[in-house]
Design a protein around this motif. Structure first.
Motif, PDB file in Angstrom:
ATOM      1  N   VAL A  42      37.348  31.636  43.896  1.00  0.00           N
ATOM      2  CA  VAL A  42      35.981  31.483  43.404  1.00  0.00           C
ATOM      3  C   VAL A  42      35.756  32.241  42.095  1.00  0.00           C
ATOM      4  N   MET A  43      36.220  33.473  42.033  1.00  0.00           N
ATOM      5  CA  MET A  43      35.916  34.341  40.907  1.00  0.00           C
ATOM      6  C   MET A  43      36.952  34.296  39.782  1.00  0.00           C
ATOM      7  N   GLY A  44      38.167  33.885  40.106  1.00  0.00           N
ATOM      8  CA  GLY A  44      39.212  33.846  39.091  1.00  0.00           C
ATOM      9  C   GLY A  44      39.970  35.154  38.942  1.00  0.00           C
ATOM     10  N   LEU A  45      39.620  36.147  39.743  1.00  0.00           N
ATOM     11  CA  LEU A  45      40.325  37.420  39.772  1.00  0.00           C
ATOM     12  C   LEU A  45      40.140  38.038  41.145  1.00  0.00           C
ATOM     13  N   ASN A  46      40.982  39.016  41.464  1.00  0.00           N
ATOM     14  CA  ASN A  46      40.896  39.594  42.806  1.00  0.00           C
ATOM     15  C   ASN A  46      39.729  40.577  42.892  1.00  0.00           C
ATOM     16  N   PRO A  47      39.331  40.964  44.107  1.00  0.00           N
ATOM     17  CA  PRO A  47      38.154  41.832  44.271  1.00  0.00           C
ATOM     18  C   PRO A  47      38.277  43.178  43.559  1.00  0.00           C
ATOM     19  N   LYS A  48      39.458  43.748  43.524  1.00  0.00           N
ATOM     20  CA  LYS A  48      39.640  45.045  42.863  1.00  0.00           C
ATOM     21  C   LYS A  48      39.440  44.917  41.354  1.00  0.00           C
ATOM     22  N   GLU A  49      39.970  43.859  40.767  1.00  0.00           N
ATOM     23  CA  GLU A  49      39.777  43.634  39.333  1.00  0.00           C
ATOM     24  C   GLU A  49      38.293  43.424  39.022  1.00  0.00           C
ATOM     25  N   PHE A  50      37.625  42.658  39.866  1.00  0.00           N
ATOM     26  CA  PHE A  50      36.195  42.423  39.689  1.00  0.00           C
ATOM     27  C   PHE A  50      35.429  43.743  39.781  1.00  0.00           C
ATOM     28  N   SER A  51      35.779  44.550  40.756  1.00  0.00           N
ATOM     29  CA  SER A  51      35.141  45.849  40.937  1.00  0.00           C
ATOM     30  C   SER A  51      35.342  46.741  39.710  1.00  0.00           C
ATOM     31  N   ASN A  52      36.540  46.733  39.153  1.00  0.00           N
ATOM     32  CA  ASN A  52      36.826  47.530  37.957  1.00  0.00           C
ATOM     33  C   ASN A  52      36.007  47.056  36.758  1.00  0.00           C
ATOM     34  N   ILE A  53      35.812  45.752  36.637  1.00  0.00           N
ATOM     35  CA  ILE A  53      34.996  45.212  35.546  1.00  0.00           C
ATOM     36  C   ILE A  53      33.541  45.652  35.700  1.00  0.00           C
ATOM     37  N   ILE A  54      33.041  45.610  36.919  1.00  0.00           N
ATOM     38  CA  ILE A  54      31.661  46.055  37.173  1.00  0.00           C
ATOM     39  C   ILE A  54      31.510  47.525  36.795  1.00  0.00           C
ATOM     40  N   ARG A  55      32.462  48.348  37.218  1.00  0.00           N
ATOM     41  CA  ARG A  55      32.407  49.778  36.891  1.00  0.00           C
ATOM     42  C   ARG A  55      32.454  49.992  35.388  1.00  0.00           C
ATOM     43  N   PHE A  56      33.321  49.255  34.714  1.00  0.00           N
ATOM     44  CA  PHE A  56      33.434  49.345  33.255  1.00  0.00           C
ATOM     45  C   PHE A  56      32.106  48.973  32.600  1.00  0.00           C
ATOM     46  N   GLN A  57      31.498  47.879  33.052  1.00  0.00           N
ATOM     47  CA  GLN A  57      30.218  47.461  32.484  1.00  0.00           C
ATOM     48  C   GLN A  57      29.136  48.510  32.708  1.00  0.00           C
ATOM     49  N   LYS A  58      29.121  49.095  33.896  1.00  0.00           N
ATOM     50  CA  LYS A  58      28.136  50.149  34.178  1.00  0.00           C
ATOM     51  C   LYS A  58      28.374  51.357  33.278  1.00  0.00           C
ATOM     52  N   SER A  59      29.640  51.684  33.035  1.00  0.00           N
ATOM     53  CA  SER A  59      29.916  52.831  32.162  1.00  0.00           C
ATOM     54  C   SER A  59      29.432  52.553  30.747  1.00  0.00           C
ATOM     55  N   LEU A  60      29.547  51.305  30.277  1.00  0.00           N
ATOM     56  CA  LEU A  60      29.010  50.948  28.956  1.00  0.00           C
ATOM     57  C   LEU A  60      27.489  51.050  28.937  1.00  0.00           C
ATOM     58  N   LEU A  61      26.864  50.578  30.006  1.00  0.00           N
ATOM     59  CA  LEU A  61      25.410  50.680  30.105  1.00  0.00           C
ATOM     60  C   LEU A  61      24.977  52.139  30.060  1.00  0.00           C
ATOM     61  N   TYR A  62      25.616  52.970  30.853  1.00  0.00           N
ATOM     62  CA  TYR A  62      25.256  54.387  30.900  1.00  0.00           C
ATOM     63  C   TYR A  62      25.484  55.064  29.555  1.00  0.00           C
ATOM     64  N   THR A  63      26.571  54.692  28.886  1.00  0.00           N
ATOM     65  CA  THR A  63      26.846  55.244  27.560  1.00  0.00           C
ATOM     66  C   THR A  63      25.755  54.818  26.591  1.00  0.00           C
ATOM     67  N   ASN A  64      25.368  53.552  26.658  1.00  0.00           N
ATOM     68  CA  ASN A  64      24.321  53.028  25.789  1.00  0.00           C
ATOM     69  C   ASN A  64      22.988  53.725  26.045  1.00  0.00           C
TER      70      ASN A  64
END
Length: 127
Positions: A42-64
């Motif tokens: 469904v997602m095109g990547l495994n759950p761990k990769e998806f989770s890492n992307i979410i964390r990365f995006q949140k870190s960018l948001l927090y930095t911003n």
């Protein structure tokens, strides 16, 4: 659409990518192998990769939002600052400071949100 996987993706997003994938999987009473296979389909990547992307995006948001790095580390489950810096570099190809200096919020949206065919639950850039 696979409602179970969509709900799992929402749970990962709500948990900021920090919650253990096994806990999320167990909420749906599904085997590890079957969950990973369905998630990848469904997602095109495994759950761990998806989770890492979410964390990365949140870190960018927090930095911003200029949240102190100590708070980012503790809230997003990084071990220490070097772990955070390594993950940001791995995901983006840039250091955290280079991202802050070189790109404003609008530019980051254009770089990391270039695919228009993404499902709404996956499209989680918050910058």
């Amino acid at each position: 659409a696979d409602r179970l996987i969509i709900e799992a993706a929402h749970k990962i997003n709500e948990a900021k990518g920090v919650k253990d994938i096994a806990e999320i999987r167990e909420d749906f009473f599904i085997s590890k192998r079957h969950f990973i296979r369905r998630f990848q389909k469904v997602m095109g990547l495994n759950p761990k990769e998806f989770s890492n992307i979410i964390r990365f995006q949140k870190s960018l948001l927090y930095t911003n939002l200029q949240i102190p790095v100590e708070n980012i580390i503790s809230d997003l489950g990084y071990y220490d600052q070097s772990h955070l810096l390594h993950e940001v570099k791995k995901m983006s190809g840039y250091s955290r400071s280079a991202i802050s200096k070189k790109y404003n919020s609008t530019n980051l949206k254009q770089i990391f949100n270039s695919t228009h065919d993404m499902a709404l639950f996956y499209n989680t850039i918050y910058l």
